[in-house]
Design a protein around this motif. Sequence first.
Motif, PDB file in Angstrom:
ATOM      1  N   PHE A  54      57.986  66.530 107.284  1.00 40.59           N
ATOM      2  CA  PHE A  54      57.011  66.135 106.289  1.00 40.59           C
ATOM      3  C   PHE A  54      57.110  67.093 105.105  1.00 40.59           C
ATOM      4  O   PHE A  54      57.659  68.198 105.228  1.00 40.59           O
ATOM      5  CB  PHE A  54      55.613  66.122 106.892  1.00 40.59           C
ATOM      6  N   PRO A  55      56.605  66.701 103.920  1.00 41.80           N
ATOM      7  CA  PRO A  55      56.799  67.516 102.705  1.00 41.80           C
ATOM      8  C   PRO A  55      56.376  68.973 102.859  1.00 41.80           C
ATOM      9  O   PRO A  55      57.073  69.869 102.372  1.00 41.80           O
ATOM     10  CB  PRO A  55      55.947  66.786 101.671  1.00 41.80           C
ATOM     11  N   ASP A 104      51.843  48.946  97.904  1.00 40.12           N
ATOM     12  CA  ASP A 104      52.917  49.124  96.927  1.00 40.12           C
ATOM     13  C   ASP A 104      54.013  50.026  97.506  1.00 40.12           C
ATOM     14  O   ASP A 104      53.778  51.213  97.789  1.00 40.12           O
ATOM     15  CB  ASP A 104      52.339  49.735  95.645  1.00 40.12           C
ATOM     16  N   LEU A 105      55.212  49.480  97.682  1.00 38.82           N
ATOM     17  CA  LEU A 105      56.313  50.237  98.271  1.00 38.82           C
ATOM     18  C   LEU A 105      56.772  51.379  97.366  1.00 38.82           C
ATOM     19  O   LEU A 105      57.348  52.360  97.842  1.00 38.82           O
ATOM     20  CB  LEU A 105      57.489  49.307  98.579  1.00 38.82           C
ATOM     21  N   LYS A 106      56.509  51.277  96.082  1.00 35.95           N
ATOM     22  CA  LYS A 106      56.887  52.341  95.147  1.00 35.95           C
ATOM     23  C   LYS A 106      56.016  53.583  95.326  1.00 35.95           C
ATOM     24  O   LYS A 106      56.345  54.648  94.805  1.00 35.95           O
ATOM     25  CB  LYS A 106      56.792  51.832  93.711  1.00 35.95           C
ATOM     26  N   GLU A 107      54.911  53.431  96.039  1.00 40.60           N
ATOM     27  CA  GLU A 107      54.001  54.558  96.252  1.00 40.60           C
ATOM     28  C   GLU A 107      54.270  55.272  97.578  1.00 40.60           C
ATOM     29  O   GLU A 107      53.527  56.171  97.966  1.00 40.60           O
ATOM     30  CB  GLU A 107      52.552  54.074  96.191  1.00 40.60           C
ATOM     31  N   ILE A 108      55.338  54.873  98.282  1.00 41.79           N
ATOM     32  CA  ILE A 108      55.694  55.568  99.521  1.00 41.79           C
ATOM     33  C   ILE A 108      56.273  56.935  99.186  1.00 41.79           C
ATOM     34  O   ILE A 108      57.266  57.056  98.477  1.00 41.79           O
ATOM     35  CB  ILE A 108      56.697  54.741 100.345  1.00 41.79           C
ATOM     36  N   GLU A 109      55.638  57.962  99.690  1.00 39.42           N
ATOM     37  CA  GLU A 109      56.092  59.337  99.459  1.00 39.42           C
ATOM     38  C   GLU A 109      57.206  59.705 100.431  1.00 39.42           C
ATOM     39  O   GLU A 109      58.232  60.271 100.047  1.00 39.42           O
ATOM     40  CB  GLU A 109      54.914  60.296  99.631  1.00 39.42           C
ATOM     41  N   CYS A 110      57.016  59.408 101.693  1.00 46.25           N
ATOM     42  CA  CYS A 110      58.020  59.653 102.721  1.00 46.25           C
ATOM     43  C   CYS A 110      57.594  58.904 103.979  1.00 46.25           C
ATOM     44  O   CYS A 110      56.466  58.406 104.070  1.00 46.25           O
ATOM     45  CB  CYS A 110      58.182  61.148 103.012  1.00 46.25           C
ATOM     46  N   MET A 140      63.667  60.832  99.157  1.00 46.00           N
ATOM     47  CA  MET A 140      62.360  60.420  99.652  1.00 46.00           C
ATOM     48  C   MET A 140      61.899  61.280 100.817  1.00 46.00           C
ATOM     49  O   MET A 140      60.717  61.516 101.014  1.00 46.00           O
ATOM     50  CB  MET A 140      62.391  58.955 100.069  1.00 46.00           C
ATOM     51  N   GLY A 141      62.862  61.777 101.635  1.00 44.58           N
ATOM     52  CA  GLY A 141      62.473  62.545 102.804  1.00 44.58           C
ATOM     53  C   GLY A 141      63.407  63.707 103.057  1.00 44.58           C
ATOM     54  O   GLY A 141      64.357  63.958 102.323  1.00 44.58           O
ATOM     55  N   ALA A 142      63.126  64.443 104.145  1.00 43.69           N
ATOM     56  CA  ALA A 142      63.959  65.572 104.554  1.00 43.69           C
ATOM     57  C   ALA A 142      64.166  65.499 106.055  1.00 43.69           C
ATOM     58  O   ALA A 142      63.284  65.045 106.797  1.00 43.69           O
ATOM     59  CB  ALA A 142      63.295  66.886 104.175  1.00 43.69           C
ATOM     60  N   HIS A 143      65.332  65.954 106.508  1.00 43.32           N
ATOM     61  CA  HIS A 143      65.719  65.743 107.892  1.00 43.32           C
ATOM     62  C   HIS A 143      66.479  66.964 108.411  1.00 43.32           C
ATOM     63  O   HIS A 143      67.196  67.629 107.659  1.00 43.32           O
ATOM     64  CB  HIS A 143      66.603  64.505 108.023  1.00 43.32           C
ATOM     65  N   VAL A 144      66.328  67.229 109.712  1.00 46.77           N
ATOM     66  CA  VAL A 144      67.056  68.307 110.370  1.00 46.77           C
ATOM     67  C   VAL A 144      68.018  67.704 111.386  1.00 46.77           C
ATOM     68  O   VAL A 144      67.611  66.956 112.278  1.00 46.77           O
ATOM     69  CB  VAL A 144      66.096  69.277 111.085  1.00 46.77           C
ATOM     70  N   PHE A 145      69.313  68.024 111.242  1.00 48.37           N
ATOM     71  CA  PHE A 145      70.333  67.611 112.199  1.00 48.37           C
ATOM     72  C   PHE A 145      70.624  68.787 113.141  1.00 48.37           C
ATOM     73  O   PHE A 145      70.652  69.939 112.706  1.00 48.37           O
ATOM     74  CB  PHE A 145      71.638  67.240 111.490  1.00 48.37           C
ATOM     75  N   ILE A 146      70.857  68.470 114.402  1.00 48.76           N
ATOM     76  CA  ILE A 146      71.228  69.490 115.377  1.00 48.76           C
ATOM     77  C   ILE A 146      72.746  69.648 115.382  1.00 48.76           C
ATOM     78  O   ILE A 146      73.479  68.658 115.473  1.00 48.76           O
ATOM     79  CB  ILE A 146      70.758  69.116 116.793  1.00 48.76           C
ATOM     80  N   VAL A 147      73.230  70.895 115.266  1.00 50.53           N
ATOM     81  CA  VAL A 147      74.669  71.181 115.287  1.00 50.53           C
ATOM     82  C   VAL A 147      74.912  72.374 116.211  1.00 50.53           C
ATOM     83  O   VAL A 147      73.974  73.052 116.638  1.00 50.53           O
ATOM     84  CB  VAL A 147      75.203  71.493 113.874  1.00 50.53           C
ATOM     85  N   ASN A 148      76.160  72.639 116.498  1.00 52.89           N
ATOM     86  CA  ASN A 148      76.517  73.833 117.269  1.00 52.89           C
ATOM     87  C   ASN A 148      77.629  74.573 116.547  1.00 52.89           C
ATOM     88  O   ASN A 148      78.056  74.183 115.451  1.00 52.89           O
ATOM     89  CB  ASN A 148      76.898  73.474 118.712  1.00 52.89           C
ATOM     90  N   GLU A 178      56.319  70.759 105.585  1.00 53.97           N
ATOM     91  CA  GLU A 178      57.287  71.441 106.446  1.00 53.97           C
ATOM     92  C   GLU A 178      58.566  71.752 105.672  1.00 53.97           C
ATOM     93  O   GLU A 178      59.144  72.845 105.815  1.00 53.97           O
ATOM     94  CB  GLU A 178      57.600  70.577 107.660  1.00 53.97           C
ATOM     95  N   GLU A 179      59.006  70.810 104.866  1.00 52.71           N
ATOM     96  CA  GLU A 179      60.197  71.035 104.044  1.00 52.71           C
ATOM     97  C   GLU A 179      59.981  72.206 103.097  1.00 52.71           C
ATOM     98  O   GLU A 179      60.850  73.078 102.949  1.00 52.71           O
ATOM     99  CB  GLU A 179      60.547  69.779 103.248  1.00 52.71           C
ATOM    100  N   ALA A 180      58.820  72.254 102.467  1.00 52.35           N
ATOM    101  CA  ALA A 180      58.519  73.344 101.529  1.00 52.35           C
ATOM    102  C   ALA A 180      58.530  74.693 102.240  1.00 52.35           C
ATOM    103  O   ALA A 180      59.038  75.699 101.702  1.00 52.35           O
ATOM    104  CB  ALA A 180      57.160  73.100 100.865  1.00 52.35           C
ATOM    105  N   THR A 181      57.984  74.745 103.470  1.00 48.93           N
ATOM    106  CA  THR A 181      57.984  75.990 104.247  1.00 48.93           C
ATOM    107  C   THR A 181      59.400  76.433 104.561  1.00 48.93           C
ATOM    108  O   THR A 181      59.754  77.610 104.413  1.00 48.93           O
ATOM    109  CB  THR A 181      57.194  75.792 105.557  1.00 48.93           C
ATOM    110  N   LEU A 182      60.251  75.493 104.991  1.00 45.79           N
ATOM    111  CA  LEU A 182      61.619  75.841 105.349  1.00 45.79           C
ATOM    112  C   LEU A 182      62.412  76.313 104.134  1.00 45.79           C
ATOM    113  O   LEU A 182      63.167  77.296 104.212  1.00 45.79           O
ATOM    114  CB  LEU A 182      62.296  74.635 106.004  1.00 45.79           C
ATOM    115  N   ILE A 183      62.255  75.637 102.998  1.00 41.17           N
ATOM    116  CA  ILE A 183      62.948  76.063 101.781  1.00 41.17           C
ATOM    117  C   ILE A 183      62.515  77.465 101.383  1.00 41.17           C
ATOM    118  O   ILE A 183      63.337  78.320 101.018  1.00 41.17           O
ATOM    119  CB  ILE A 183      62.692  75.060 100.638  1.00 41.17           C
ATOM    120  N   GLU A 184      61.213  77.719 101.464  1.00 42.26           N
ATOM    121  CA  GLU A 184      60.692  79.042 101.110  1.00 42.26           C
ATOM    122  C   GLU A 184      61.307  80.131 101.986  1.00 42.26           C
ATOM    123  O   GLU A 184      61.732  81.183 101.491  1.00 42.26           O
ATOM    124  CB  GLU A 184      59.172  79.039 101.267  1.00 42.26           C
TER     125      GLU A 184
END
Length: 368
Positions: A160-161, A234-240, A1-9, A163-169
């Motif tokens: 957001f979608p 409608d909860l089924k229509e939640i994109e993210c 449903m979504g995309a997330h960035v975790f901070i690591v070192n 931003e995710e598309a930009t990062l994947i690209e």
Amino acid sequence: MGAHVFIVNEETFPITQFRCVAAVVRDMGRRGKYVEKTRADILADLSCIRKGDRVFFYEIGVGFHGIYETVSLPFIDEDEIEGRDRKYLFGNENNSHFIRGSLILPNRVLIEPKKYLVKPVNEWRNASRSAFGRFTSAIDLRSPFYKKALGRGKSITHLFPEEEATLIELLMEVNNGQVKKLDYKPYKPRDPKPIKFDLTPTGNGEVKYEKILEGWIIQNLDNPSSKMDSFLGDLKEIECFANYVPVSIAGGNLDIVVFHRKNNKRYKITIIELKKGMVKQDDINQIKNYVKWAAENLTKIMIEKHRKIEIGLLSKMEMIQPIIIGKGIDHSALEGCKMYSLNSLRPILIQYDLEPKHYKINFSQIGY
């Protein structure tokens, strides 16, 4: 449903990769008046995650890594996790290999590589194409870098979608589209505990901290038993959805943002403002400013045509649905809603009531 960035070192990321577990710090320390509030804040971020979400990692001083996928819901686990070369992620200070001063990371979610791309993308990486002389780069990922500028990037940032598309690209480009095989040994927690927010009410029936309200709502947003469809639709229509969305580097944030999609088209964006106490006239004025910002920043679309990117500059304020949730609704707020003049959907006012015995929050819509 979504995309997330975790901070690591450089120490935590190799273990994260090898043992397939993304982790977030417990808190900034055991001492201090607001430890419970800080912990609720961290767990609210983590509670946005669902099975099948995409995960990226931002390695401090290196850049973005990807692409991973969650295979569990978030949980709490205080065992230590051994990586290679006797390196560990720690769950508490009592772990047998704990080293004083090390990060404590018991807030976790299991992951697996979706498309393992060896080379990271640093934040200034330029893409090969431009639109009107402007290059696409990782710095265009507004959500992570607003949080970074505010010093709020120590937990999780939701993408957001677009931003995710930009990062994947960008990741695919820097790796020439080559996906590699990752050597990993998945960690299996012995006794994972679900995330729970303390719904014990204060003397006036409020949540102790607003972040507790935020965390429970985010955790149960798409759960039909929460009955939030009564004001979300409608909860089924939640994109993210995402919590704690910064609106500027000067400060300010949207508590919760929900994108709604139907028939392959985003048709509504809900912004939710939370108040642990009474909703007042000032909150109506505040939500107006947030609606204007959301229309300006969240409704624009970018369309690629013949190696150019056209940006739809027309703000779509009518797409924005403001909602304010509080313990009660002041008369002044009701009057403010009657006088509401923006060309967005009219605000929905919601009162919450706590039911801690059943780990439940009930909502009722207040008319005006």
